[in-house]
Design an enzyme around this catalytic site. Structure first.
Site, mmCIF file in Angstrom:
data_model
loop_
_atom_site.group_PDB
_atom_site.id
_atom_site.type_symbol
_atom_site.label_atom_id
_atom_site.label_comp_id
_atom_site.label_asym_id
_atom_site.label_seq_id
_atom_site.Cartn_x
_atom_site.Cartn_y
_atom_site.Cartn_z
ATOM 1 N N ASP A 123 13.258 -51.685 -8.684
ATOM 2 C CA ASP A 123 12.378 -50.704 -8.540
ATOM 3 C C ASP A 123 11.125 -51.213 -7.935
ATOM 4 O O ASP A 123 10.184 -50.355 -7.692
ATOM 5 C CB ASP A 123 12.250 -49.432 -9.734
ATOM 6 C CG ASP A 123 11.991 -50.331 -10.852
ATOM 7 O OD1 ASP A 123 11.462 -51.588 -10.746
ATOM 8 O OD2 ASP A 123 12.025 -49.947 -12.007
ATOM 9 N N SER A 124 10.928 -52.406 -7.753
ATOM 10 C CA SER A 124 9.786 -53.228 -7.050
ATOM 11 C C SER A 124 9.667 -52.476 -5.622
ATOM 12 O O SER A 124 8.741 -52.747 -5.050
ATOM 13 C CB SER A 124 10.009 -54.385 -7.145
ATOM 14 O OG SER A 124 11.320 -54.999 -6.808
ATOM 15 N N ASP B 24 18.612 -51.145 -10.001
ATOM 16 C CA ASP B 24 17.436 -50.746 -11.040
ATOM 17 C C ASP B 24 17.773 -49.093 -11.531
ATOM 18 O O ASP B 24 17.768 -48.262 -10.390
ATOM 19 C CB ASP B 24 16.316 -50.966 -10.894
ATOM 20 C CG ASP B 24 15.415 -52.450 -11.326
ATOM 21 O OD1 ASP B 24 16.336 -52.790 -12.258
ATOM 22 O OD2 ASP B 24 14.614 -52.806 -10.757
ATOM 23 N N LYS C 100 20.743 -51.969 -13.708
ATOM 24 C CA LYS C 100 19.923 -52.515 -14.618
ATOM 25 C C LYS C 100 19.014 -51.526 -15.272
ATOM 26 O O LYS C 100 18.586 -50.744 -14.936
ATOM 27 C CB LYS C 100 19.179 -53.972 -13.737
ATOM 28 C CG LYS C 100 18.307 -54.660 -14.813
ATOM 29 C CD LYS C 100 17.481 -55.577 -14.132
ATOM 30 C CE LYS C 100 16.392 -55.328 -13.209
ATOM 31 N NZ LYS C 100 15.140 -54.806 -13.853
ATOM 32 N N GLU D 149 15.701 -51.582 -18.454
ATOM 33 C CA GLU D 149 14.693 -51.999 -19.115
ATOM 34 C C GLU D 149 14.429 -51.508 -20.509
ATOM 35 O O GLU D 149 14.724 -50.341 -20.576
ATOM 36 C CB GLU D 149 13.394 -51.655 -18.348
ATOM 37 C CG GLU D 149 13.038 -52.358 -17.038
ATOM 38 C CD GLU D 149 11.681 -52.114 -16.352
ATOM 39 O OE1 GLU D 149 11.665 -52.490 -15.240
ATOM 40 O OE2 GLU D 149 11.002 -51.540 -17.054
ATOM 41 N N GLU E 173 11.385 -61.330 -18.133
ATOM 42 C CA GLU E 173 10.568 -61.462 -17.351
ATOM 43 C C GLU E 173 9.234 -61.928 -18.093
ATOM 44 O O GLU E 173 8.883 -61.166 -19.204
ATOM 45 C CB GLU E 173 10.323 -60.275 -16.672
ATOM 46 C CG GLU E 173 9.178 -60.203 -15.649
ATOM 47 C CD GLU E 173 8.920 -58.821 -14.853
ATOM 48 O OE1 GLU E 173 7.910 -58.668 -14.034
ATOM 49 O OE2 GLU E 173 9.782 -58.040 -14.878
#
Length: 278
Positions: free
Chosen positions: A44-45, A83, A113, A115, A182
């Site tokens: 999502d970057s 993501d 993925k 978070e 991270e």
């Protein structure tokens, strides 16, 4: 040979390091795949790098599906992980499974993925139960940046370090096939990696993790809004692109491009006939 979630776990057992990069489009994915990178994260970057958002919170499911499908078309051997964007899984287990399924069906992902740690374990368990491979992500979690108070290293005090260790173990027990660490102190990331049977992928986690991931635009010096401490420039592609753009601009304005070798010919008689008929 196609990389899968099983491949990643086998590489950990053999002590082989795992390489990952981000990609957000077909052409970049083809290059990353051809280079032999084990996994491609459609992160999502892309909100920052591709869409110019100030954070990743603004990224939608439609954004992730659109870019994920493009990457999947270009990745022959790399495992494509997509993501799950902000609020696509936090609200309920049902939402998590449905949206993970969309990323697999419409985005053509090989894994998703998420978070978070203990607070999303029910979602991870349900997604895994639906036969969808899950990569975890703890430490600095950009989707929670407003709660974390900024982009900074995590796990530097006793309480947060203990939580990170606990979250990693819970994610493994929930069925995650790997975990991104991270902005975690190197010694802590190494310890976590040694405690788990599944691979860890570091980004700002030191060399003791089982693999590494970087945003491709960071490591190629193409993204200049900010530069995290953990980024190394492996090639100055950004500067090369700028030089190419400037050279093109100069030749267009000087009238030297396009030259004759860049044009198509027509028989003079055909052209004259065409003029007369008009």
């Amino acid at each position: 040979m196609k990389n899968t979630s099983v491949t990643f776990k086998e590489m950990k057992k053999k002590g082989e390091k795992i390489s990952m990069l981000t990609a957000y489009d077909y052409s970049t994915a083809k290059l990353v795949d051809k280079a032999g990178i084990n996994g491609i994260l459609v992160g999502d970057s892309l909100g920052n790098v591709m869409l110019g958002y100030p954070d990743t919170v603004s990224v939608t499911m439609e954004d992730m599906i659109h870019h994920g499908a493009a990457v999947a078309r270009g990745a022959e051997n790399s495992l494509v992980v997509i993501d799950m964007p902000f609020m696509s899984y936090q609200a309920s287990v049902y939402d998590a499974v449905v949206n993970a399924g969309r990323l697999m069906k419409e985005g053509r992902a090989g894994a998703v993925k998420l978070e978070g740690g203990e607070e999303i374990i029910p979602q991870v368990e349900a997604i895994v139960k639906a036969s969808i491979p899950v990569m975890g992500h703890i430490g600095l979690t950009p989707q929670s940046i407003n709660a974390l108070g900024g982009y900074k290293a995590q796990g530097r005090d006793i309480e947060s370090a203990r939580k990170l260790i606990k979250d990693a173990r819970l994610l493994e027990q929930a069925g995650a096939f790997s975990i991104v660490l991270e902005c975690v102190p190197a010694d802590l990331a190494t310890y976590v990696s040694e405690q788990l049977s599944i691979p860890t992928i570091g980004i700002g986690g030191g060399a003791g993790t089982d693999g590494q991931i970087l945003v491709y635009a960071d490591m190629l010096a193409m993204f200049s809004d900010y530069r995290p401490k953990f980024v190394k420039n492996f090639a100055n592609v950004g500067e090369m692109m700028m030089e190419g753009f400037k050279a093109y601009d100069a030749e267009v304005k000087a009238g030297t491009y396009p030259a004759e070798e860049h044009t198509y010919a027509i028989d003079p008689e055909v052209l004259e006939a065409a003029k007369i008929n008009n």
